[in-house]
Design an enzyme around this catalytic site. Sequence first.
Site, PDB file in Angstrom:
ATOM      1  N   GLU A  58     -62.573  -5.324 -81.124  1.00  0.00           N
ATOM      2  CA  GLU A  58     -62.836  -4.110 -81.900  1.00  0.00           C
ATOM      3  C   GLU A  58     -62.325  -2.965 -81.041  1.00  0.00           C
ATOM      4  O   GLU A  58     -62.962  -2.563 -80.060  1.00  0.00           O
ATOM      5  CB  GLU A  58     -64.333  -3.991 -82.205  1.00  0.00           C
ATOM      6  N   PRO A  84     -71.421  -4.928 -69.148  1.00  0.00           N
ATOM      7  CA  PRO A  84     -71.464  -3.619 -69.787  1.00  0.00           C
ATOM      8  C   PRO A  84     -70.521  -2.644 -69.101  1.00  0.00           C
ATOM      9  O   PRO A  84     -70.029  -2.905 -67.991  1.00  0.00           O
ATOM     10  CB  PRO A  84     -72.926  -3.203 -69.608  1.00  0.00           C
ATOM     11  N   GLU A 130     -67.817  -8.032 -86.936  1.00  0.00           N
ATOM     12  CA  GLU A 130     -69.168  -8.082 -86.388  1.00  0.00           C
ATOM     13  C   GLU A 130     -70.149  -7.648 -87.462  1.00  0.00           C
ATOM     14  O   GLU A 130     -69.851  -6.783 -88.286  1.00  0.00           O
ATOM     15  CB  GLU A 130     -69.280  -7.178 -85.158  1.00  0.00           C
ATOM     16  N   ASN A 188     -70.335   3.989 -75.122  1.00  0.00           N
ATOM     17  CA  ASN A 188     -70.798   4.969 -76.112  1.00  0.00           C
ATOM     18  C   ASN A 188     -72.027   4.505 -76.896  1.00  0.00           C
ATOM     19  O   ASN A 188     -72.828   5.327 -77.347  1.00  0.00           O
ATOM     20  CB  ASN A 188     -69.665   5.385 -77.057  1.00  0.00           C
ATOM     21  N   CYS A 190     -65.836   5.148 -82.147  1.00  0.00           N
ATOM     22  CA  CYS A 190     -64.517   4.663 -82.547  1.00  0.00           C
ATOM     23  C   CYS A 190     -64.233   4.889 -84.024  1.00  0.00           C
ATOM     24  O   CYS A 190     -63.077   4.811 -84.449  1.00  0.00           O
ATOM     25  CB  CYS A 190     -64.385   3.181 -82.198  1.00  0.00           C
TER      26      CYS A 190
END
Length: 433
Positions: A203, A126, A412, A102, A237
């Site tokens: 995450e 990725p 992060e 995303n 998210c």
Amino acid sequence: MPPRAFPAWRDALPKDRVDVLHRWHALMVENADALDRLISLEQGKPFAEGRGEVMYGASYVAWFADEATRIYGDLIPQQQRGKRMSAIREPVGIVAAITPWNFPLAMIARKIAPALAAGCTVVGKPAEDTPLTALALVMLAHEAGVPTGVLNLISASRENAVPAVADWLADSRVRKITFTGSTPVGKYLARESAGTLKKLSLELGGNAPFIVFDDADLDAAVAGLLASKFRNGGQTCVCPNRVYVQSGVYERFADLLATRVAALKVAPATDPAAQIGPMINARAIDKIARHVDDAVSRGARVLTGGKRLPELGPTYYAPTVLADATHDMQLSCEETFGPVVPLFRFDDEAEAIRAANDTPFGLASYFYSQDVRRIDRVARQLEAGIVGINEGALASEAAPFGGVKESGYGREGSKYGLDDYLSIKYLCQGGLE
């Protein structure tokens, strides 16, 4: 076999690593238009959002370039004569970074930049839907002077994703896993890497509540919800997944929101006026339709949207507002990951807090109120790693990003974002007297 690239990068002067990161940042900015176009064509978000992602990702590279010069230790006050005690911070080692589709540039930049700043080397994978953006970003990093072997990337199909990372999970030379994605995959990575006790930053999924109290500025709340929910077509998210509106303002808020949502422009990324692009793939559009159909079958009212847009293509869905949502609907407990806003009604503050926290997830929460006492109470009671108070846009390289409960652990960005790539070594020197 010991790692080959890690020792030299670990031992490089922080200033040398900083210079490389600053050159990488400059190349990202210089190539922003090309990266923007690649993101939008590969992932589907409108060009304006693609450009925003480039600059957002670049901001992490610049931030951690500066943080690399602030990796301090401590001299511990003397406890015994003849002994000197200190603590230093060292890079953990090889980092494996696994990133989602995303935000194909921002997410990998947010992981690679602190790893390189700390002196770690990186292997990355990725998402299979968006490998090209990540490959372009790493190419620019090599052009900026990242040494051979320090930053490495592989791509894999969905079918080969698990085998592609299996060696990283089992190999003791890989000392850290950093992952952004679903909670089930995060749990799998934690289990499979337990044999070598790797450090993990996870995450994971969210189910963000967005609460509108009856003392809120409704225009501001609608604007905040639009900004937080419809970014990237609802495919983030931290998008609000459950919108709780107090009974006294429910109908008025619903009308204001439906009017604004109905005006959103759905179009391909190549359309300069596009505000909502296509969803990422057929699985995503099918889930959105399933959630809406289930909600309607259980009594939800469609105020706007609620349908696919086949005239635009097979992966377009109309921005949707559903009234009269209830907690027996699938969208109340599953992350929709699309442009759908379900409105739940509540009567008092305690009810809203209970409903907001009634989820195994705890990534982001939002609420709107103009009562300063309520703001303090609600902010403390919400079980989330990130709380937006009268604000829908939360992301910043200077702020710690991460969740609690089954939304994962680790942070992060910010000054805390370097910690997950460092270990603390205690030094005790004796015989000084």
